[in-house]
Design a protein around this motif. Structure first.
Motif, PDB file in Angstrom:
ATOM      1  N   MET A  28       0.847  -1.168   0.000  1.00  0.00           N
ATOM      2  CA  MET A  28       0.000   0.000   0.000  1.00  0.00           C
ATOM      3  C   MET A  28       0.899   1.239   0.000  1.00  0.00           C
ATOM      4  N   THR A  29       0.597   2.174  -0.850  1.00  0.00           N
ATOM      5  CA  THR A  29       1.406   3.387  -0.919  1.00  0.00           C
ATOM      6  C   THR A  29       1.175   4.238   0.320  1.00  0.00           C
ATOM      7  N   ILE A  30       2.138   5.089   0.628  1.00  0.00           N
ATOM      8  CA  ILE A  30       1.995   5.993   1.770  1.00  0.00           C
ATOM      9  C   ILE A  30       0.795   6.895   1.579  1.00  0.00           C
ATOM     10  N   PHE A  31       0.534   7.288   0.333  1.00  0.00           N
ATOM     11  CA  PHE A  31      -0.609   8.155   0.033  1.00  0.00           C
ATOM     12  C   PHE A  31      -1.906   7.452   0.406  1.00  0.00           C
ATOM     13  N   ARG A  32      -2.044   6.197   0.013  1.00  0.00           N
ATOM     14  CA  ARG A  32      -3.257   5.443   0.321  1.00  0.00           C
ATOM     15  C   ARG A  32      -3.376   5.239   1.829  1.00  0.00           C
ATOM     16  N   ARG A  33      -2.239   5.006   2.475  1.00  0.00           N
ATOM     17  CA  ARG A  33      -2.240   4.836   3.927  1.00  0.00           C
ATOM     18  C   ARG A  33      -2.768   6.095   4.614  1.00  0.00           C
ATOM     19  N   LEU A  34      -2.358   7.268   4.140  1.00  0.00           N
ATOM     20  CA  LEU A  34      -2.835   8.522   4.705  1.00  0.00           C
ATOM     21  C   LEU A  34      -4.337   8.695   4.519  1.00  0.00           C
ATOM     22  N   ILE A  35      -4.854   8.213   3.411  1.00  0.00           N
ATOM     23  CA  ILE A  35      -6.302   8.280   3.174  1.00  0.00           C
ATOM     24  C   ILE A  35      -7.034   7.478   4.239  1.00  0.00           C
ATOM     25  N   PHE A  36      -6.581   6.255   4.489  1.00  0.00           N
ATOM     26  CA  PHE A  36      -7.263   5.408   5.463  1.00  0.00           C
ATOM     27  C   PHE A  36      -7.097   5.937   6.884  1.00  0.00           C
ATOM     28  N   ILE A  37      -5.959   6.525   7.193  1.00  0.00           N
ATOM     29  CA  ILE A  37      -5.780   7.167   8.500  1.00  0.00           C
ATOM     30  C   ILE A  37      -6.774   8.319   8.632  1.00  0.00           C
ATOM     31  N   ALA A  38      -6.916   9.102   7.579  1.00  0.00           N
ATOM     32  CA  ALA A  38      -7.815  10.258   7.616  1.00  0.00           C
ATOM     33  C   ALA A  38      -9.270   9.843   7.803  1.00  0.00           C
ATOM     34  N   ILE A  39      -9.708   8.836   7.084  1.00  0.00           N
ATOM     35  CA  ILE A  39     -11.128   8.471   7.164  1.00  0.00           C
ATOM     36  C   ILE A  39     -11.434   7.540   8.339  1.00  0.00           C
ATOM     37  N   ALA A  40     -10.413   7.167   9.102  1.00  0.00           N
ATOM     38  CA  ALA A  40     -10.645   6.337  10.286  1.00  0.00           C
ATOM     39  C   ALA A  40     -11.370   7.116  11.381  1.00  0.00           C
ATOM     40  N   ASP A  41     -11.270   8.416  11.361  1.00  0.00           N
ATOM     41  CA  ASP A  41     -11.867   9.249  12.406  1.00  0.00           C
ATOM     42  C   ASP A  41     -13.288   9.674  12.027  1.00  0.00           C
ATOM     43  N   PRO A  42     -14.271   9.463  12.910  1.00  0.00           N
ATOM     44  CA  PRO A  42     -15.663   9.806  12.569  1.00  0.00           C
ATOM     45  C   PRO A  42     -15.883  11.297  12.323  1.00  0.00           C
ATOM     46  N   THR A  43     -15.136  12.155  13.016  1.00  0.00           N
ATOM     47  CA  THR A  43     -15.287  13.594  12.786  1.00  0.00           C
ATOM     48  C   THR A  43     -14.831  13.954  11.382  1.00  0.00           C
ATOM     49  N   ARG A  44     -13.712  13.388  10.949  1.00  0.00           N
ATOM     50  CA  ARG A  44     -13.224  13.679   9.596  1.00  0.00           C
ATOM     51  C   ARG A  44     -14.169  13.113   8.539  1.00  0.00           C
ATOM     52  N   ARG A  45     -14.744  11.931   8.804  1.00  0.00           N
ATOM     53  CA  ARG A  45     -15.728  11.390   7.850  1.00  0.00           C
ATOM     54  C   ARG A  45     -16.938  12.318   7.758  1.00  0.00           C
ATOM     55  N   ALA A  46     -17.373  12.858   8.887  1.00  0.00           N
ATOM     56  CA  ALA A  46     -18.506  13.789   8.881  1.00  0.00           C
ATOM     57  C   ALA A  46     -18.159  15.067   8.122  1.00  0.00           C
ATOM     58  N   MET A  47     -16.918  15.527   8.274  1.00  0.00           N
ATOM     59  CA  MET A  47     -16.495  16.720   7.526  1.00  0.00           C
ATOM     60  C   MET A  47     -16.506  16.454   6.028  1.00  0.00           C
ATOM     61  N   LEU A  48     -16.022  15.287   5.628  1.00  0.00           N
ATOM     62  CA  LEU A  48     -16.067  14.929   4.204  1.00  0.00           C
ATOM     63  C   LEU A  48     -17.502  14.865   3.702  1.00  0.00           C
ATOM     64  N   ALA A  49     -18.384  14.296   4.507  1.00  0.00           N
ATOM     65  CA  ALA A  49     -19.801  14.213   4.116  1.00  0.00           C
ATOM     66  C   ALA A  49     -20.389  15.613   3.960  1.00  0.00           C
ATOM     67  N   ALA A  50     -20.033  16.522   4.863  1.00  0.00           N
ATOM     68  CA  ALA A  50     -20.523  17.898   4.757  1.00  0.00           C
ATOM     69  C   ALA A  50     -20.004  18.574   3.490  1.00  0.00           C
ATOM     70  N   LEU A  51     -18.769  18.277   3.127  1.00  0.00           N
ATOM     71  CA  LEU A  51     -18.183  18.886   1.925  1.00  0.00           C
ATOM     72  C   LEU A  51     -18.754  18.300   0.639  1.00  0.00           C
ATOM     73  N   ALA A  52     -19.405  17.158   0.731  1.00  0.00           N
ATOM     74  CA  ALA A  52     -20.006  16.559  -0.463  1.00  0.00           C
ATOM     75  C   ALA A  52     -21.097  17.458  -1.031  1.00  0.00           C
ATOM     76  N   SER A  53     -21.699  18.295  -0.199  1.00  0.00           N
ATOM     77  CA  SER A  53     -22.756  19.187  -0.682  1.00  0.00           C
ATOM     78  C   SER A  53     -22.209  20.532  -1.154  1.00  0.00           C
ATOM     79  N   GLY A  54     -20.897  20.732  -1.023  1.00  0.00           N
ATOM     80  CA  GLY A  54     -20.300  21.972  -1.503  1.00  0.00           C
ATOM     81  C   GLY A  54     -19.223  22.482  -0.576  1.00  0.00           C
ATOM     82  N   GLU A  55     -18.575  23.546  -0.995  1.00  0.00           N
ATOM     83  CA  GLU A  55     -17.470  24.127  -0.240  1.00  0.00           C
ATOM     84  C   GLU A  55     -17.952  24.660   1.107  1.00  0.00           C
ATOM     85  N   LYS A  56     -17.061  24.565   2.100  1.00  0.00           N
ATOM     86  CA  LYS A  56     -17.372  25.062   3.435  1.00  0.00           C
ATOM     87  C   LYS A  56     -16.097  25.654   4.039  1.00  0.00           C
ATOM     88  N   SER A  57     -16.291  26.597   4.940  1.00  0.00           N
ATOM     89  CA  SER A  57     -15.153  27.141   5.683  1.00  0.00           C
ATOM     90  C   SER A  57     -14.820  26.188   6.828  1.00  0.00           C
TER      91      SER A  57
END
Length: 106
Positions: A1-30
């Motif tokens: 697994m590449t380091i880049f892919r590893r960073l993706i899985f580390i990032a999405i392991a956290d529920p707060t970060r997953r929620a932030m990604l979900a919020a950004l799915a509807s558009g840009e946010k501050s």
């Protein structure tokens, strides 16, 4: 697994970060808008945004005093493709286990 892919899985392991990604799915946010539903400080949200940025999942730009974030779907697509190969593997393994458990004892 590449380091880049590893960073993706580390990032999405956290529920707060997953929620932030979900919020950004509807558009840009501050960063402040991303922090609001989580009752966290701007600094706490900025740390989460930093992890998402480092993983390549979002990009930021400065507008006045605000940092505006938007999702980058390409890394998620790559991670999904990698996971798909393992989904097929585990489906076959679990199907074989199910068949073995259903077989009459010998």
């Amino acid at each position: 697994m590449t380091i880049f892919r590893r960073l993706i899985f580390i990032a999405i392991a956290d529920p707060t970060r997953r929620a932030m990604l979900a919020a950004l799915a509807s558009g840009e946010k501050s960063i402040g808008e991303l922090a609001a539903p989580h009752a966290m400080s701007f600094a706490g949200a900025a740390k989460h945004v930093g992890v998402l940025t480092k993983a390549g999942l979002i990009e930021r730009r400065k507008v006045g005093r605000h940092q505006i974030c938007k999702v980058r779907p390409e890394p998620l697509r790559e991670a999904q493709q990698w996971l798909h190969q393992w989904e097929e593997f585990w489906t076959m393994q679990l199907d074989a286990l199910e068949n073995a458990l259903k077989a009459p004892p010998q």
